[in-house]
Motif scaffolding. Structure first.
Motif, short mmCIF file in Angstrom:
data_model
loop_
_atom_site.label_atom_id
_atom_site.label_comp_id
_atom_site.label_asym_id
_atom_site.label_seq_id
_atom_site.Cartn_x
_atom_site.Cartn_y
_atom_site.Cartn_z
N ASP A 215 53.09 0.88 54.51
CA ASP A 215 53.98 0.13 54.34
C ASP A 215 55.65 1.59 54.62
N GLY A 216 55.04 2.44 55.79
CA GLY A 216 55.40 3.44 55.69
C GLY A 216 56.35 3.13 56.92
N LEU A 217 56.87 4.53 57.78
CA LEU A 217 57.32 4.93 58.64
C LEU A 217 56.93 5.71 59.03
N TYR A 218 57.37 5.92 60.90
CA TYR A 218 57.22 6.86 61.96
C TYR A 218 58.29 7.20 62.72
N VAL A 219 58.39 8.68 61.71
CA VAL A 219 59.80 9.66 62.04
C VAL A 219 59.34 10.76 63.13
N THR A 220 59.89 11.23 63.64
CA THR A 220 60.00 12.23 64.88
C THR A 220 61.08 12.67 65.75
N HIS A 221 60.65 14.53 65.74
CA HIS A 221 61.06 14.96 66.40
C HIS A 221 60.65 14.67 67.66
#
Length: 501
Positions: A215-221
Motif C-alpha cells: 500500500d505504498g506510493l510512487y514519488v518521483t523527480h
C-alpha cells in the motif's frame, strides 16, 4: 466541535482555528492532554495546567513538509530547527531517489547521494536499522520515509550507465520489500540524475509493484522538467497505472526560459489524468531550484549560486559567473574545478510558480538541502513564505486554503493517520502563528534566518519551538506504514473511479 470536561495539560484560548481540511477559520479554544487534542471549540469550563491566550493568532495543524532531504538531519541535528522554526511538525524524507537507507558505503557517495552527507552517514544496510536508530535517538519532529531507487541501484550495481539486470532488479526488489515491511511508505525515484537516468521504465515499474503490495506510493523527480516535461509526465502516469499505485510528482515545475508559461499545459494534463488514477504533486514557492552543480542545468539557468564545494569551500555563496571570472575560466571549466559541489539555479518563471501553487492538488514541500554550506532559503523559509507572501500579501489564495495545502491535503495524500487536522482525537501537532506578521526572512544572501511570526510549535503535545528558539524537547516519531492509513486515492481498479485529491 466537542471535547472532554476533564482537566487538560494545555489549553490555547481565544484562537482563530484553521482545521486543515480546507474549511474557513472559526474562533475557539483547543485543549491538549498527552499527545492528543481532547477538546475544541468554546471551552469556558475546561481547565488545564497551562493556558495560553492566543487572541489575534492562528492555531493550525502542524505543517507537513511533503518533500525533504532530511534523512540525515534527523540524526545529525535532532532539534530540526530549520523545520520546527517554520511550524513544520512532520517531514516526508527519502525523496528524488535519494534515501539514507538501505545503503552502506565503503567509498565516497555518488552524486547526488552526497547531498545527504559523506560516506560516514551511509551506515544502514537495512531500513529497519535506520528506523531503530531514530527510535533510540528521536528528533524534535515526526518523519515518514520513502525508499530511494538511486540508493537501491548504488547498493547493488557496479555501474549506472545501463539498465539493471534481472538479478539486480531482484536484489533491489528484496531490499525494497524489506524496507517497506520495516515501515517505509513508498518508492521514490530521481530519473533525472545520472545514477538513475539509464533505468528504463520497466525497471521502475517492477519496483513500483513491490511498493503496491505494501500500500505504498510512487514519488518521483521526473526524467525531465523542461522541453520534454509532457513526455516525463506520461511516463510517470504509466508507472502508476501499470503498478496500480498512487503517484506523487515531486516539486512540479517547468524550467528554462523557453518553457516559461507551460504550467498552463501541464496542470490541465495532470488534472485530466487525475480523473482516472490517483495523482498528487508538491511545489516550493521560489523561482530557483537547488541540487548538485551540473553543466546539464547551465543553459536553462539565468543565474547560478554555488552552495558548497569540496574542492574550494571558500566559494560557497558566490555566483558561479564571478568565480569563473576570477579563475579566468569558462563556467563549465570552473564548475569542473569545484567538484563535487552544489548550486542554486534561477530557472523558473514567477507566473508558473504562482499557477502551480494555486492549483487544487498542490501540496507544499520545501525540497531544502540541510547539509549545504550556503543553502537555498527554501530550507528555512518555505512555509511562512506561502502564508505571508503568497496568501496574505499577494492574496493568491485565502489563508485557510494555504494551510490545507500544507496540512490536511498532505496528510491524506501520504496516509498520515490523525495528523494534518484539528480534530478531537488527532495528534497534538500544532502551530501557533501571527497571521499579520508571519513571513520568511531567509534570503538568497542570508539563507538561514528563521522566519517571523511562528510563536509556538507542538509535536505530539510537547513544545519544540517557542519564542524564536528550540526548546530541546525531542518528541518526534518515525511514522511507519503499519501505523498509518492507506494513502488517499489508493488504486481503485473500478472503471470510472475518481480520486479525491
Amino acid at each position: 466541535m466537542t471535547g472532554s470536561p476533564s482537566r487538560a495539560d494545555l489549553i490555547i484560548r481565544n484562537a482563530t482555528l484553521i482545521d486543515g481540511t480546507g474549511a474557513p477559520a472559526v474562533e475557539g479554544d483547543v485543549a491538549v492532554t498527552g499527545d492528543r487534542i481532547v477538546a475544541l471549540g468554546a471551552l469556558p469550563t475546561q481547565t488545564a495546567a497551562v493556558e495560553i491566550d492566543a487572541r489575534g493568532k492562528v492555531v493550525a495543524p502542524g505543517f507537513i513538509d511533503a518533500h525533504t532531504h532530511d534523512d540525515n538531519l534527523l540524526l545529525s541535528d535532532p532539534t530540526m530547527a530549520p523545520k520546527a522554526s517554520q511550524g513544520v511538525t512532520t517531514v516526508i524524507a527519502g525523496n528524488c531517489g535519494i534515501s539514507l537507507a538501505p545503503l552502506a558505503l565503503a567509498g565516497a557517495p555518488t552524486p547526488p547521494l552526497d547531498l545527504l552527507g559523506d560516506r560516514s552517514v551511509f551506515r544502514f544496510p537495512r531500513f529497519a536499522d535506520y528506523l531503530d536508530q531514530l527510535d533510540a535517538t528521536p528528533p524534535a519532529i515526526n518523519a515518514a520515509f520513502l525508499v530511494g531507487h538511486m540508493s537501491l541501484r548504488v547498493g547493488c550495481m557496479d555501474r549506472f550507465d545501463r539498465p539493471a539486470t534481472a538479478d539486480e532488479i531482484a536484489t533491489m526488489a528484496r531490499r525494497l520489500d524489506d524496507s517497506l515491511a520495516a515501515g517505509a511508505i513508498g518508492l521514490s525515484t530521481g530519473l533525472y540524475y545520472k545514477p538513475s537516468e539509464a533505468a528504463p521504465t520497466d525497471e521502475v515499474i517492477s519496483l513500483a509493484k513491490v511498493a503496491r503490495r505494501h500500500d505504498g506510493l510512487y514519488v518521483t523527480h521526473m526524467r525531465n522538467e523542461s522541453d520534454r516535461v509532457m513526455t516525463a509526465l506520461d511516463e510517470t502516469f504509466a508507472i502508476g497505472r501499470e503498478a496500480e499505485l498512487p503517484v506523487v510528482i515531486s516539486h512540479h515545475k517547468v524550467i528554462g526560459r523557453r518553457n516559461f508559461g507551460r504550467s498552463a499545459e501541464t496542470l490541465p494534463f495532470v488534472a485530466a489524468r487525475g480523473g482516472r488514477q490517483p495523482i498528487g504533486f508538491d511545489v516550493y514557492p521560489y523561482i530557483a531550484s537547488s541540487t548538485v552543480l551540473s553543466v546539464d542545468r547551465f543553459n536553462a539557468s539565468e543565474r547560478i549560486i554555488v552552495t558548497w564545494s569540496k574542492a574550494k569551500p571558500e566559494v560557497s555563496g558566490r555566483d558561479l559567473a564571478d568565480i569563473a571570472q576570477d579563475m579566468g575560466l569558462s563556467l563549465e571549466d570552473a564548475a569542473a574545478t569545484l567538484q563535487p559541489a552544489g548550486a542554486i539555479y534561477f530557472m523558473m518563471d514567477e507566473a508558473d510558480v504562482q499557477r502551480i501553487l494555486k492549483a487544487e492538488r498542490a501540496m507544499i514541500g520545501s525540497d531544502g538541502l540541510p547539509h549545504d554550506v550556503f543553502p537555498h532559503p527554501r530550507l528555512w523559509g518555505t512555509f511562512p513564505r506561502v502564508l505571508g507572501h503568497y496568501a496574505r500579501d499577494l492574496k493568491l489564495f485565502p489563508l485557510h486554503e494555504a494551510v490545507h495545502k500544507m496540512t490536511g491535503l498532505t496528510a491524506a495524500t501520504f496516509g498520515l493517520r490523525d495528523r494534518g487536522v484539528l480534530r478531537v482525537g488527532a495528534f497534538a501537532d500544532l502551530v501557533l502563528f501571527d497571521p499579520a506578521t508571519v513571513i520568511d526572512r531567509a534570503t538568497f544572501e542570508a539563507p538561514t534566518r528563521p522566519a517571523a511570526g511562528i510563536e509556538l510549535v507542538l509535536v505530539n503535545g510537547r513544545p519544540v519551538w517557542r519564542a524564536g528558539a528550540p526548546t530541546g524537547e525531542r518528541p518526534g516519531r518515525a511514522l511507519r506504514r503499519a501505523s498509518l492509513d492507506r494513502p488517499l486515492g489508493s488504486w481503485r481498479p473500478a472503471p470510472g473511479a475518481v480520486p479525491a485529491f
